[in-house]
Design an enzyme around this catalytic site. Structure first.
Site, mmCIF file in Angstrom:
data_model
loop_
_atom_site.group_PDB
_atom_site.id
_atom_site.type_symbol
_atom_site.label_atom_id
_atom_site.label_comp_id
_atom_site.label_asym_id
_atom_site.label_seq_id
_atom_site.Cartn_x
_atom_site.Cartn_y
_atom_site.Cartn_z
ATOM 1 N N ASP A 3 -9.002 -0.157 1.659
ATOM 2 C CA ASP A 3 -8.914 0.530 0.364
ATOM 3 C C ASP A 3 -10.167 0.254 -0.467
ATOM 4 O O ASP A 3 -10.753 1.162 -1.053
ATOM 5 C CB ASP A 3 -7.676 0.051 -0.422
ATOM 6 C CG ASP A 3 -6.397 0.715 0.075
ATOM 7 O OD1 ASP A 3 -6.469 1.431 1.095
ATOM 8 O OD2 ASP A 3 -5.328 0.521 -0.533
ATOM 9 N N THR A 46 -2.982 5.421 -4.235
ATOM 10 C CA THR A 46 -1.897 6.130 -3.533
ATOM 11 C C THR A 46 -0.556 5.937 -4.253
ATOM 12 O O THR A 46 0.233 6.864 -4.357
ATOM 13 C CB THR A 46 -1.779 5.621 -2.088
ATOM 14 O OG1 THR A 46 -1.761 4.199 -2.103
ATOM 15 C CG2 THR A 46 -2.940 6.090 -1.252
ATOM 16 N N THR A 47 -0.326 4.725 -4.761
ATOM 17 C CA THR A 47 0.928 4.471 -5.489
ATOM 18 C C THR A 47 0.902 5.199 -6.825
ATOM 19 O O THR A 47 1.880 5.847 -7.204
ATOM 20 C CB THR A 47 1.108 2.956 -5.714
ATOM 21 O OG1 THR A 47 0.998 2.291 -4.458
ATOM 22 C CG2 THR A 47 2.459 2.651 -6.321
ATOM 23 N N ASP A 84 0.854 -1.188 0.000
ATOM 24 C CA ASP A 84 0.000 0.000 0.000
ATOM 25 C C ASP A 84 0.893 1.242 0.000
ATOM 26 O O ASP A 84 1.651 1.470 0.941
ATOM 27 C CB ASP A 84 -0.902 -0.026 1.241
ATOM 28 C CG ASP A 84 -1.813 1.186 1.303
ATOM 29 O OD1 ASP A 84 -2.427 1.492 0.273
ATOM 30 O OD2 ASP A 84 -1.900 1.827 2.359
#
Length: 527
Positions: free
Chosen positions: A388, A94-95, A61
């Site tokens: 998520d 997020t990545t 994550d």
């Protein structure tokens, strides 16, 4: 001159050096998380070096990785910040947001070497974002109004796509169903407090399930009813231990032990009166945030009231919301107290542990997902993965548009920008080209992480889009180009839009820096 103005411990980096420091920091952060992108992304082990908590996390994550890294570079902190915001706002991507920002800066570095001014690059990027947003809206579609079954299928596909890059990949259908059922049960509320996650080591990930109602990880008091139907519940935060003498910092002189007994008897009477006042509310269940000592527990048992002690505060707040109660701390005015109701309270076994289940709550949307797994590390990562998915689904229920995944929209957006480049005069066109190239890098990284030839796949993907196959994307199972609609690879429109806008804004912010001023530490007076 500079040395005379600034404190000797302060420093300033100017022009090229400052820009290089910013670019290097931001690109390094993007490269750190790059290998976790996509369904074949790898995981990282995060190890705490503090002697007190030698904690280990295994995760892919992006927000968790970046939050754990201690950084001294100012530009790198901006990337960490946008990943955190993406996590809070949407939950997933997020990545992607960190990697896209890094790739934009990598392209900007080449343009600055070619003597293009940062403000010109920023203007070109803004034009590119405008075009990309329009294309993203064209790619988005919603089934929410057509039929609930089609919309549920969309949610299922989004959850599976989100979970396909996580540890729970091989159980993604099972976990996607859990997440969709939980989000539909809270009826479109974006408040995920009603969905509780309980982690219990043992069994396999496949054994995780969605429990009806709310589950509290506590035990029922001794000698009290184990099952109550049509429960009237008081949720409280009050001291239930005053049957013990607790006079801190005071000395009590007594003539005999009989006097001590009298003080104890008085304390007991006070506690008995308090318990009577609580029972006078007409309740049959009492849940307290603090400890309940033996004597009040005994009184409740005689009255047939189930007493549950020391429910952690977050659990109590969530439970009060679910039962429709308010947390009480005084009991003199029963008419002002708001009590909670539920149809049934009973004990259930999960693994070796006994838990309390509240079924048929007033806020019917409450539910609990019980996670099982081989170890605490597996459970922690499963919780992050499911969180998520829940976040993305709850946002999609509010903003119902969805888009094809698998790098499809990135290529579409890049194509829309490329089409406008010949009509753009001046060096802005170079910046727009660079933006399109950065967008196309995302599917290339996804392909690289799967061990496929990214150059081959991305060129074939571009050719497919040029041939009118606007839903073509990367099939990472077979290393081919495929129709994302048929494969069911779907993403949330809001998540992708947030990635695009946040990455562009953060990259522009870093690009506009020309000086880095490091302030001297403040000294204590007299030193």
């Amino acid at each position: 001159m500079q040395g005379e103005i600034l404190n000797e411990e302060a420093g300033i980096e100017k022009g090229e050096n400052a820009r290089m420091a910013s670019f290097v920091g931001a690109i390094a952060i993007a490269d750190l998380v790059k290998s976790t992108l996509g369904p074949k992304g790898m995981d990282k082990i995060l190890q705490s070096v503090s002697s007190r908590e030698n904690k280990i996390e295994v995760t892919n994550d992006g927000a968790t990785i970046l939050r754990s890294v201690h950084i001294d570079n100012a530009a790198a902190k901006v990337l960490v910040d946008i990943a955190k915001t993406q996590d809070e706002e949407v939950g997933d991507g997020t990545t992607s947001v960190a990697v896209l920002c890094g790739e934009l800066l990598r392209e900007a570095e080449k343009l600055i070497d070619a003597r293009v001014h940062p403000q010109t690059i920023a203007a070109g990027w803004r034009a590119a974002v405008r075009l990309a947003r329009i294309e993203l809206e064209n790619a988005a579609a919603s089934n929410a109004d057509e039929s609930p079954a089609a919309f549920r299928q969309d949610l299922q596909e989004i959850a599976q796509t989100t979970l396909s890059s996580k540890l729970v990949l091989y159980e993604k259908e099972h976990f996607a169903t859990l997440a969709v059922d939980a989000v539909l049960r809270i009826r479109g509320s974006e408040n995920l407090d009603y969905v509780q996650l309980i982690k219990k080591p043992g069994g396999s990930l496949r054994d995780s399930y969605l429990a009806d109602g709310f589950v509290l990880d506590k035990k029922i008091g001794i000698g009290q009813p184990r099952r109550i139907e049509t429960a009237k519940v008081m949720v409280a935060n009050t001291a239930m231990d005053t049957d013990k003498i607790k006079i801190y910092g005071a000395r009590v002189k007594v003539a005999s032990l009989a006097k001590v007994a009298e003080i104890e008897a008085a304390e007991k009477e006070k506690m008995a009166a308090k318990c009577a006042r609580i029972c006078d509310h007409g309740i049959n269940v009492f849940i307290n945030r603090q400890l309940i000592y033996n004597y009040p527990e005994e009184i409740f048992a005689k009255r047939g009231v189930m007493a549950i002690e020391h429910a952690d505060f977050e659990g109590v707040e969530r439970l009060a919301a679910v039962l429709g109660a308010e947390i009480c701390s005084t009991f003199e005015q029963p008419e002002l107290a708001t009590l909670g109701t539920c149809e049934l309270i009973d004990e259930i076994m999960v693994g070796e542990d006994k838990l309390i289940r509240f079924s048929g709550c007033k806020s019917g949307e409450a539910c609990t997902i019980v996670l099982r797994g081989a170890s605490t590390h597996v459970l922690d990562e499963a919780e992050r993965s499911l969180h998520d998915a829940l976040c993305v689904l709850s946002r999609t229920v509010a903003e119902t548009r969805t888009i094809p995944g698998g790098g499809c929209t990135e290529v579409r957006m890049a194509r829309a920008i490329d089409a406008e480049v010949p009509n753009t005069p001046g060096k802005k066109a170079l910046a727009m080209e660079a933006f399109a190239k950065a967008l196309r890098t995302l599917p290339a990284i996804i392909a690289d992480n799967g061990g496929f030839d990214s150059s081959e796949l991305v060129t074939r993907l571009r050719a497919a889009h040029a041939g009118g196959h606007t839903t073509a994307g990367l099939d990472m199972t077979n290393g081919e180009i495929a129709d994302m609609g048929k494969l069911g690879i779907r993403e949330s429109y809001k998540s992708k839009l947030h990635v695009l806008v946040s990455a562009a804004e953060a990259a522009e912010m870093i690009l506009r820096v020309d000086d880095i001023v490091k302030c001297a530490p403040r000294k204590r007076e007299g030193h």
